[in-house]
Design a protein around this motif. Structure first.
Motif, PDB file in Angstrom:
ATOM      1  N   VAL A  27     -12.494 -12.521  -9.783  1.00  4.11           N
ATOM      2  CA  VAL A  27     -11.839 -12.784  -8.219  1.00  4.11           C
ATOM      3  C   VAL A  27     -11.114 -14.121  -8.175  1.00  4.11           C
ATOM      4  CG1 VAL A  27     -12.986 -13.442  -6.070  1.00  4.11           C
ATOM      5  CG2 VAL A  27     -14.184 -12.010  -7.669  1.00  4.11           C
TER       6      VAL A  27
ATOM      7  N   SER B 238      -7.743 -13.438  -9.606  1.00  2.00           N
ATOM      8  CA  SER B 238      -6.695 -12.754  -8.845  1.00  2.00           C
ATOM      9  C   SER B 238      -6.139 -13.546  -7.622  1.00  2.00           C
ATOM     10  CB  SER B 238      -7.343 -11.421  -8.251  1.00  2.00           C
ATOM     11  OG  SER B 238      -8.330 -11.887  -7.291  1.00  2.00           O
TER      12      SER B 238
ATOM     13  N   SER C 102     -10.403  -4.170 -16.063  1.00  2.00           N
ATOM     14  CA  SER C 102      -9.413  -3.432 -15.283  1.00  2.00           C
ATOM     15  C   SER C 102      -9.558  -3.683 -13.849  1.00  2.00           C
ATOM     16  CB  SER C 102      -9.783  -2.032 -15.855  1.00  2.00           C
ATOM     17  OG  SER C 102      -9.337  -1.802 -17.005  1.00  2.00           O
ATOM     18  N   VAL C 103      -9.913  -4.779 -13.163  1.00  2.00           N
ATOM     19  CA  VAL C 103      -9.971  -4.887 -11.678  1.00  2.00           C
ATOM     20  C   VAL C 103      -8.933  -5.718 -11.244  1.00  2.00           C
ATOM     21  CG1 VAL C 103     -12.474  -4.303 -11.936  1.00  2.00           C
ATOM     22  CG2 VAL C 103     -11.770  -6.789 -12.270  1.00  2.00           C
TER      23      VAL C 103
ATOM     24  N   ALA D 251      -6.208  -4.146  -8.865  1.00  2.00           N
ATOM     25  CA  ALA D 251      -6.755  -3.593  -7.617  1.00  2.00           C
ATOM     26  C   ALA D 251      -7.187  -4.772  -6.982  1.00  2.00           C
ATOM     27  CB  ALA D 251      -8.126  -2.964  -7.821  1.00  2.00           C
ATOM     28  N   MET D 252      -7.455  -6.176  -7.389  1.00  2.00           N
ATOM     29  CA  MET D 252      -7.664  -7.193  -6.520  1.00  2.00           C
ATOM     30  C   MET D 252      -6.554  -7.744  -6.062  1.00  2.00           C
ATOM     31  SD  MET D 252     -10.901  -9.170  -8.647  1.00  2.00           S
ATOM     32  CE  MET D 252     -12.492  -8.715  -8.539  1.00  2.00           C
TER      33      MET D 252
ATOM     34  N   ALA E 249      -3.749  -6.106  -5.323  1.00  4.28           N
ATOM     35  CA  ALA E 249      -3.102  -5.351  -4.334  1.00  4.28           C
ATOM     36  C   ALA E 249      -4.298  -5.567  -3.192  1.00  4.28           C
ATOM     37  CB  ALA E 249      -3.570  -3.959  -4.793  1.00  4.28           C
ATOM     38  N   GLU E 250      -5.178  -5.760  -3.128  1.00  3.84           N
ATOM     39  CA  GLU E 250      -6.056  -6.125  -2.087  1.00  3.84           C
ATOM     40  C   GLU E 250      -5.685  -7.234  -1.356  1.00  3.84           C
ATOM     41  OE1 GLU E 250      -8.538  -3.811  -0.706  1.00  3.84           O
ATOM     42  OE2 GLU E 250      -9.090  -5.470   0.810  1.00  3.84           O
ATOM     43  N   ARG E 251      -5.473  -8.330  -2.198  1.00  2.00           N
ATOM     44  CA  ARG E 251      -5.203  -9.703  -1.591  1.00  2.00           C
ATOM     45  C   ARG E 251      -3.554  -9.765  -1.140  1.00  2.00           C
ATOM     46  NH1 ARG E 251      -8.744 -13.740  -2.782  1.00  2.00           N
ATOM     47  NH2 ARG E 251      -9.996 -13.622  -4.567  1.00  2.00           N
TER      48      ARG E 251
ATOM     49  N   LEU F   8      -0.818  -4.722  -0.491  1.00  2.00           N
ATOM     50  CA  LEU F   8      -0.181  -3.733  -1.087  1.00  2.00           C
ATOM     51  C   LEU F   8      -0.729  -2.570  -1.492  1.00  2.00           C
ATOM     52  CD1 LEU F   8       2.521  -5.945  -3.380  1.00  2.00           C
ATOM     53  CD2 LEU F   8       2.764  -5.330  -1.117  1.00  2.00           C
ATOM     54  N   PRO F   9       0.087  -1.441  -1.603  1.00  2.00           N
ATOM     55  CA  PRO F   9      -0.552  -0.106  -2.224  1.00  2.00           C
ATOM     56  C   PRO F   9      -0.669  -0.501  -3.782  1.00  2.00           C
ATOM     57  CG  PRO F   9       1.572   0.266  -1.090  1.00  2.00           C
ATOM     58  CD  PRO F   9       1.468  -1.430  -1.010  1.00  2.00           C
ATOM     59  N   GLN F  10      -1.699   0.061  -4.276  1.00  2.00           N
ATOM     60  CA  GLN F  10      -1.851   0.020  -5.425  1.00  2.00           C
ATOM     61  C   GLN F  10      -1.692   1.399  -6.350  1.00  2.00           C
ATOM     62  OE1 GLN F  10      -6.465  -0.555  -5.759  1.00  2.00           O
ATOM     63  NE2 GLN F  10      -5.832   0.481  -7.734  1.00  2.00           N
ATOM     64  N   VAL F  11      -0.752   1.339  -7.496  1.00  2.00           N
ATOM     65  CA  VAL F  11      -0.666   2.633  -8.121  1.00  2.00           C
ATOM     66  C   VAL F  11      -0.813   2.044  -9.701  1.00  2.00           C
ATOM     67  CG1 VAL F  11       1.140   4.106  -9.025  1.00  2.00           C
ATOM     68  CG2 VAL F  11       1.367   3.165  -6.871  1.00  2.00           C
ATOM     69  N   THR F  12      -2.183   2.519 -10.222  1.00  2.86           N
ATOM     70  CA  THR F  12      -2.756   1.778 -11.441  1.00  2.86           C
ATOM     71  C   THR F  12      -2.607   3.038 -12.677  1.00  2.86           C
ATOM     72  OG1 THR F  12      -4.628   2.416 -10.357  1.00  2.86           O
ATOM     73  CG2 THR F  12      -4.173   0.068 -10.516  1.00  2.86           C
TER      74      THR F  12
ATOM     75  N   TRP G 216     -18.291 -16.296  -8.568  1.00  6.38           N
ATOM     76  CA  TRP G 216     -19.267 -15.389  -7.732  1.00  6.38           C
ATOM     77  C   TRP G 216     -20.401 -14.635  -8.881  1.00  6.38           C
ATOM     78  CZ3 TRP G 216     -15.676 -12.828  -3.785  1.00  6.38           C
ATOM     79  CH2 TRP G 216     -15.033 -13.900  -2.879  1.00  6.38           C
TER      80      TRP G 216
END
Ligand SMILES: Cc1cc2nc3c(=O)[nH]c(=O)nc-3n(C[C@H](O)[C@H](O)[C@H](O)COP(=O)(O)OP(=O)(O)OC[C@H]3O[C@@H](n4cnc5c(N)ncnc54)[C@H](O)[C@@H]3O)c2cc1C
Ligand SMILES: Nc1ncnc2c1ncn2[C@@H]1O[C@H](COP(=O)(O)O)[C@@H](O)[C@H]1O
Lengths: 317, 266
Positions: free
Chosen positions: B98, B101, B132-133, B136-137, B139-141, B144-148, B227
């Motif tokens: 967390v 990212s 492998s996160v 995605a994190m 992209a969320e922050r 943006l779109p994520q293409v993984t 966290w």
């Protein structure tokens, strides 16, 4: 008791075994509420299945706006569900897709995330196997709603009667979440054998097969096993990538793993080291795989496996 | 076009990886390197640059990690990326995914001040944490779109299409730049640095940034702010030596079946 959200693992409404394992673990943390992302038509059949493993509620999130997109809509829907249900934890089956959903969810709801747990205790302490299985780590989430992805074969599913009350959940999916689209999807052909990650027995082949997987497949079938492969076998084009066991393939933790013509590189071990019983056939007695085995045969797999298959068939009568 | 490749410095998987007394990964006592899975990300970024005619495309390698992690950035420079950014700060030690990212996202925004970032490329997983996160994190922050987990990548203008193996299917994913992309080890062998590349890397810009430069508060990262908390790390006891038989007289198959029967697998 608080709810614990359990995301159902299913293929077109067909509930998969890891779901029952997660429901079993969830009962240690609170009251399991299963979450079904799928077609509402299948909801009642799915509810019947999961209530036998203790699901008190079954949230149905219609997937019309979710299915054709990558990860983000699912994370959004789960975030909204968490806000409503205020669960004690969220458990998801550890697939690549779910790990990404969990990652986005963690940021959204400002909660800690643990991936690839192999056990979850009362109080939320998890066990993970790291560094290619060389270390065991116990950890817990210290902030927000614990989000935990759990590997297949982490618990023996135990039945328990739940109410299985179906509740539709209307998620609002933003346009921003629909920016990565699934343009085409080709389901993998079924081999008729057990699912690699769920199988009780896995029989794998590596470079030592020389490209001939027939002895591997026949031996696997005599044991009712799934078939796996090393990356060398996949890179050579002998087996599709979906069969790869290891760091960049699938992690398996079956009762029995049989490695044939596989040297036992650290990246391969990462995917199979936690198997209960390990057996290897390799013509090189120095092969590192023999450091892991409960039983090993030094010899040529092309003669040993067909003979063993025949012997098993004979004994089974 | 601006491409950022996220490269992680990890302990060598073939060395004896271990934990520190505070249960964080020992990143100093064990030899480290650019995560092999991030070499594939560098390779794909370089291929995109070459496809887009080279000069209008700038590829930046970004790494968050301790002093020595600069080696990972150097390797990427040797492979051919144009510049490097290394975020190093004592406060980052022990960060979870967390927090990592967060730092990466802030650094990408900072790199974007010179010109918008069109593409962030990551590896499929770090070889140490293997979560492998982070993509995605990110992209969320970054919104943006994520293409993984791409194994085949095609671009046309601002459109990207990738092929990927999903759990039960093979999929084609489509999106428009800007995106966060992650690539697998099926995407094609990564190049080795050439002698010319190694020499050229010495002259390429390599910027070192601290948390202060990124406007990240030290209290948001590091072990204390994580966290999740690791309570205990235990080395797995070595497996007890098993029985090994030789098939010299052809008895190996039956011995194998006897063993399986004794364990009730038959
Ligand atoms: C970043 C990264 C990720 C990786 N991810 C994975 C992964 O997910 N999964 C994976 O498997 N690997 C992975 N690898 C590759 C790994 O390092 C090894 O290269 C690979 O596992 C080797 O496969 P193998 O054992 O089949 O081949 P080899 O190492 O070539 O071994 C072949 C074995 O077959 C034996 N043999 C040959 N002929 C016979 C015969 N007739 N009968 C019996 N035995 C015979 C030989 O003695 C030898 O031990 C990864 C590598 C990297 C760098
Ligand atoms: N400290 C870091 N510095 C740069 N990139 C990172 C870092 N951590 C993770 N990444 C990127 O995120 C990917 C996935 O990492 P993980 O989620 O840790 O498995 C890696 O392959 C890298 O591309």
């Amino acid at each position: 008791m608080s709810e614990v959200l359990v995301v159902i693992d299913h293929a077109d409404g067909e509930v998969k075994k890891p779901t029952y394992e997660l429901l079993t673990l969830a009962r240690r943390l609170g009251e399991p509420s299963a979450v079904f992302f799928g077609s509402p038509d299948q909801a009642s059949a799915v509810a019947e299945k999961v209530k036998a493993y203790g699901a008190e509620k079954v949230y149905v999130v219609g997937d019309a706006e979710i299915r054709g997109y990558l990860v983000a809509p699912k994370a959004e829907a789960l975030g909204q569900l968490v806000a409503q249900a205020q669960p004690a934890a969220v458990l998801l089956p550890s697939t690549f897709e779910n790990k990404e959903v969990a990652g986005r969810l963690a940021i959204k709801i400002e909660s800690g995330l643990i991936t690839d747990a192999v056990d979850v205790e009362e109080g939320g302490v998890t066990t993970q196997s790291v560094f290619a299985g060389n270390y065991t780590v116990r950890a817990k989430v210290t902030r927000g709603t614990p989000i935990i992805t759990v590997k297949p074969n982490s618990a023996a599913p135990e039945q328990a009667a739940g109410a299985g009350a179906v509740e539709a959940f209307a998620a609002t999916i933003s346009e921003a979440a629909k920016t990565a689209q699934v343009v085409a999807s080709q389901p993998r052909q079924s081999t008729g054998r057990p699912e690699l990650t769920e199988a009780a027995i896995v029989v794998s082949g590596g470079r030592g097969t020389g490209g001939n997987f027939e002895p591997i497949e026949q031996f696997a079938d005599s044991l009712g096993a799934a078939v796996g492969a090393s990356r060398a076998a996949v890179d050579s084009g002998w087996m599709p990538h979906a069969f790869q066991v290891g760091q960049t393939g699938k992690t398996v933790s079956p009762q029995l793993y049989v490695a044939n013509g596989i040297s036992g590189a650290i990246q391969h071990r990462a995917g199979m080291q936690t198997s209960k019983t390990i057996v290897a056939v390799n013509k090189d007695e120095e092969a590192p795989i023999f450091e892991l085995v409960d039983f090993g045969v030094v010899g040529d797999l092309h003669t040993i496996l067909p003979k063993a298959t025949e012997e098993i068939t004979k004994r089974k009568g | 076009m601006n491409i950022v490749v996220c490269v992680k410095y990890v302990p060598d998987a073939t060395a004896d990886r271990r934990f520190e007394s505070d249960n964080t990964v020992d990143r100093v006592g064990v030899d480290g390197l650019l995560s092999e899975l991030d070499e594939y990300a560098v390779e794909q970024a370089l291929q995109l640059k070459e496809k887009h005619g080279g000069d209008d495309v700038e590829v930046t390698a970004l790494c968050v990690g301790p002093e020595r992690a600069v080696d990972a950035v150097r390797k990427a420079l040797q492979m051919g990326v144009d510049k490097g950014v290394h975020v190093v700060d004592d406060a980052i030690a022990g960060s979870d995914a967390v927090a990592t990212s967060l730092v990466l996202a802030k650094a990408i925004s900072k790199i974007g001040e010179a010109g918008p970032v069109d593409l962030v490329v990551c590896g499929m997983a770090s070889t140490d944490a293997a979560m492998s996160v982070v993509p995605a994190m990110l992209a969320e922050r970054l919104g943006l779109p994520q293409v993984t987990l791409a194994s085949v990548i095609e671009t046309q203008g601002d459109q990207i299409r990738v092929k990927r193996d999903n759990e039960a299917s093979t999929e084609v994913i489509g999106a428009r730049f800007p995106i966060v992309l992650s690539v697998t080890d099926q995407s094609g062998e990564a190049r080795y640095p050439s002698f010319k590349g190694i020499m050229a890397a010495k002259k390429k810009p390599l910027e070192t940034l601290s948390l202060g430069d990124l406007g990240v508060d030290a209290g948001q990262v590091g072990l204390a702010a994580a966290w999740t908390q690791v309570e205990e790390t235990t080395e797995r006891p070595p497996r007890t030596a098993g029985e090994i038989v030789k098939d010299e007289d052809g008895s190996g198959a039956v011995a194998l079946v006897d063993f399986l029967a004794s364990k009730k697998f038959i």
